[in-house]
Design an enzyme around this catalytic site. Structure first.
Site, PDB file in Angstrom:
ATOM      1  N   GLY A  21      16.758  11.947 -15.988  1.00 44.67           N
ATOM      2  CA  GLY A  21      15.482  12.604 -15.706  1.00 44.67           C
ATOM      3  C   GLY A  21      14.579  12.637 -16.936  1.00 44.67           C
ATOM      4  O   GLY A  21      13.369  12.431 -16.842  1.00 44.67           O
ATOM      5  N   ASP A  22      15.163  12.905 -18.090  1.00 48.90           N
ATOM      6  CA  ASP A  22      14.362  12.955 -19.324  1.00 48.90           C
ATOM      7  C   ASP A  22      13.750  11.581 -19.618  1.00 48.90           C
ATOM      8  O   ASP A  22      12.579  11.476 -20.002  1.00 48.90           O
ATOM      9  CB  ASP A  22      15.237  13.392 -20.513  1.00 48.90           C
ATOM     10  N   ALA A  74      20.537  12.568 -19.094  1.00 51.15           N
ATOM     11  CA  ALA A  74      19.197  12.220 -19.598  1.00 51.15           C
ATOM     12  C   ALA A  74      18.441  11.216 -18.724  1.00 51.15           C
ATOM     13  O   ALA A  74      17.410  10.687 -19.148  1.00 51.15           O
ATOM     14  CB  ALA A  74      19.229  11.730 -21.039  1.00 51.15           C
TER      15      ALA A  74
HETATM   16  P1  ADP Z   1      17.712  14.676 -13.256  1.00 46.22           P
HETATM   17  O1  ADP Z   1      18.526  13.941 -14.293  1.00 46.22           O
HETATM   18  O2  ADP Z   1      16.555  15.427 -13.851  1.00 46.22           O
HETATM   19  O3  ADP Z   1      18.526  15.491 -12.288  1.00 46.22           O
HETATM   20  P2  ADP Z   1      17.522  12.583 -11.230  1.00 46.22           P
HETATM   21  O4  ADP Z   1      19.014  12.607 -11.119  1.00 46.22           O
HETATM   22  O5  ADP Z   1      16.755  12.882 -10.003  1.00 46.22           O
HETATM   23  O6  ADP Z   1      16.992  13.524 -12.405  1.00 46.22           O
HETATM   24  O7  ADP Z   1      17.124  11.119 -11.769  1.00 46.22           O
HETATM   25  C1  ADP Z   1      15.877  10.841 -12.347  1.00 46.22           C
HETATM   26  C2  ADP Z   1      15.588   9.371 -12.202  1.00 46.22           C
HETATM   27  O8  ADP Z   1      16.612   8.614 -12.876  1.00 46.22           O
HETATM   28  C3  ADP Z   1      15.583   8.833 -10.784  1.00 46.22           C
HETATM   29  O9  ADP Z   1      14.344   9.038 -10.131  1.00 46.22           O
HETATM   30  C4  ADP Z   1      15.881   7.351 -11.032  1.00 46.22           C
HETATM   31  O10 ADP Z   1      14.739   6.681 -11.526  1.00 46.22           O
HETATM   32  C5  ADP Z   1      16.885   7.413 -12.177  1.00 46.22           C
HETATM   33  N1  ADP Z   1      18.294   7.436 -11.725  1.00 46.22           N
HETATM   34  C6  ADP Z   1      19.104   8.521 -11.646  1.00 46.22           C
HETATM   35  N2  ADP Z   1      20.331   8.170 -11.189  1.00 46.22           N
HETATM   36  C7  ADP Z   1      20.298   6.832 -10.986  1.00 46.22           C
HETATM   37  C8  ADP Z   1      21.262   5.849 -10.526  1.00 46.22           C
HETATM   38  N3  ADP Z   1      22.510   6.181 -10.184  1.00 46.22           N
HETATM   39  N4  ADP Z   1      20.855   4.552 -10.455  1.00 46.22           N
HETATM   40  C9  ADP Z   1      19.595   4.182 -10.805  1.00 46.22           C
HETATM   41  N5  ADP Z   1      18.652   5.050 -11.243  1.00 46.22           N
HETATM   42  C10 ADP Z   1      18.995   6.357 -11.338  1.00 46.22           C
END
Ligand code: ADP
Length: 305
Positions: A253-254, A251
């Protein structure tokens, strides 16, 4: 501060999560060691992220005619979400995801969309006035595609800002993309939409440019812990996220999407809105679960102080 009028249209699922040592083979039974039921669905997760981060949010969705569906509606009310637009569909189960997680943290997932499938274009007609009056409409792709298309078209015709999180990944028509103002794919979704593998900055901008060429003004390609590739009218750059000790990125991304749209509707600049969304998502990855990990506004504000 003005309270934004935001509509989220999307899915509601109940997640059954079982931890097992290894995945069973056909015909085999494996005894699991942990089991939990959690409320999920990309639509619901993003609605919760909007509600907790301070938006005036209405959620258009469907649940089944079962106890869990009613429980989910009660829970969403506690997250500051207007739920009059969530319908209970007779003789239909609430959407369900069966998730098996093995010792290596890999998962296999099967979904039955159940009541989510009832969110058809004709069903949506009763809520056209809600979309027309909204300042923004946030959607994902776990609902019937023709309904998401219809809602985007209607919103665009009525100057409602259309934000699409194109997940789960699938190809979309040029006509559909022309209704979108802001799109927020992750790297995989960006590649499926554009055919460009986003492995460096040049390719991130190439992918963004393809999406701009369809008429989309702002493209945000989320890059996990690296942050986001943000491109407005062809001018792109990376906006780094916050460094935290991540324990569970479910979640993320959500949470990012819900917080970002909330901030945009409050009148924050795109860059401030991304920073706000990064903070919300960074908090979420330091906690277990989907909706259980999504922070409230005061937590995001404290994080940013
Ligand atoms: P999804 O869950 O849709 O695949 P992402 O993995 O690209 O999306 O992550 C969405 C957002 O969540 C990132 O742009 C960032 O803000 C945050 N995020 C994801 N993983 C991390 C992490 N390991 N540390 C800090 N922020 C994170």
């Amino acid at each position: 501060m003005t309270t934004p009028r935001l509509v989220v249209l999307g899915s509601i699922n109940v997640d059954h999560i079982m931890n097992i040592s290894q995945f069973p083979k056909p015909g085999e039974t494996i005894i699991g060691h942990h089991y939990q039921i959690a409320f999920g669905g990309k639509g619901a997760n993003q609605a919760v992220a909007c509600g907790r981060s301070g938006a005036d949010i209405t959620f258009i969705a469907c649940v089944g005619d079962d106890a869990i569906g009613r429980q989910i509606i009660s829970q969403l009310k506690t997250d500051n979400i207007h739920t009059d637009t969530i319908r209970v569909i007779p003789k239909t189960p609430t959407g369900v995801a069966m998730i098996l997680v093995n010792e290596d943290g890999e998962n296999v997932i099967s979904i039955v969309s159940g009541a989510n499938g009832a969110l058809t274009p004709s069903y949506l007609e009763q809520y056209h006035h809600v979309i027309k009056k909204a300042d923004a409409l946030l959607m994902q792709l776990e609902s019937p595609l023709e309904t998401v298309f219809q809602a985007a078209k209607l919103a665009k015709e009525n100057q409602t800002l259309v934000v699409l999180n194109p997940a789960p990944a699938q190809l979309l028509s040029d006509e559909f993309l022309s209704f979108i103002d802001i799109i927020t794919p992750n790297e995989t979704e960006a590649e499926i939409l554009t055919g460009i593998c986003v492995q460096d900055e040049a390719n991130a901008q190439k992918a963004a440019d393809i999406l701009h060429s369809k008429g989309i003004k702002r493209v945000l390609i989320t890059l996990g812990q690296r942050g986001v590739w943000f491109s407005e009218q062809g001018d792109g750059k990376i906006i780094s996220g916050f460094k935290v000790e991540a324990i569970d990125t479910i979640a993320a991304g959500d949470t990012f999407n819900g917080a970002f749209v909330t901030a945009i509707l409050e009148g924050q600049s795109s860059l401030d809105a991304v920073r706000f969304a990064h903070a919300a998502a960074a908090i979420a990855v330091t906690r277990h679960g989907a909706q259980s990990s999504i922070p409230w506004r005061d937590e995001i504000n404290s994080f940013l102080e």
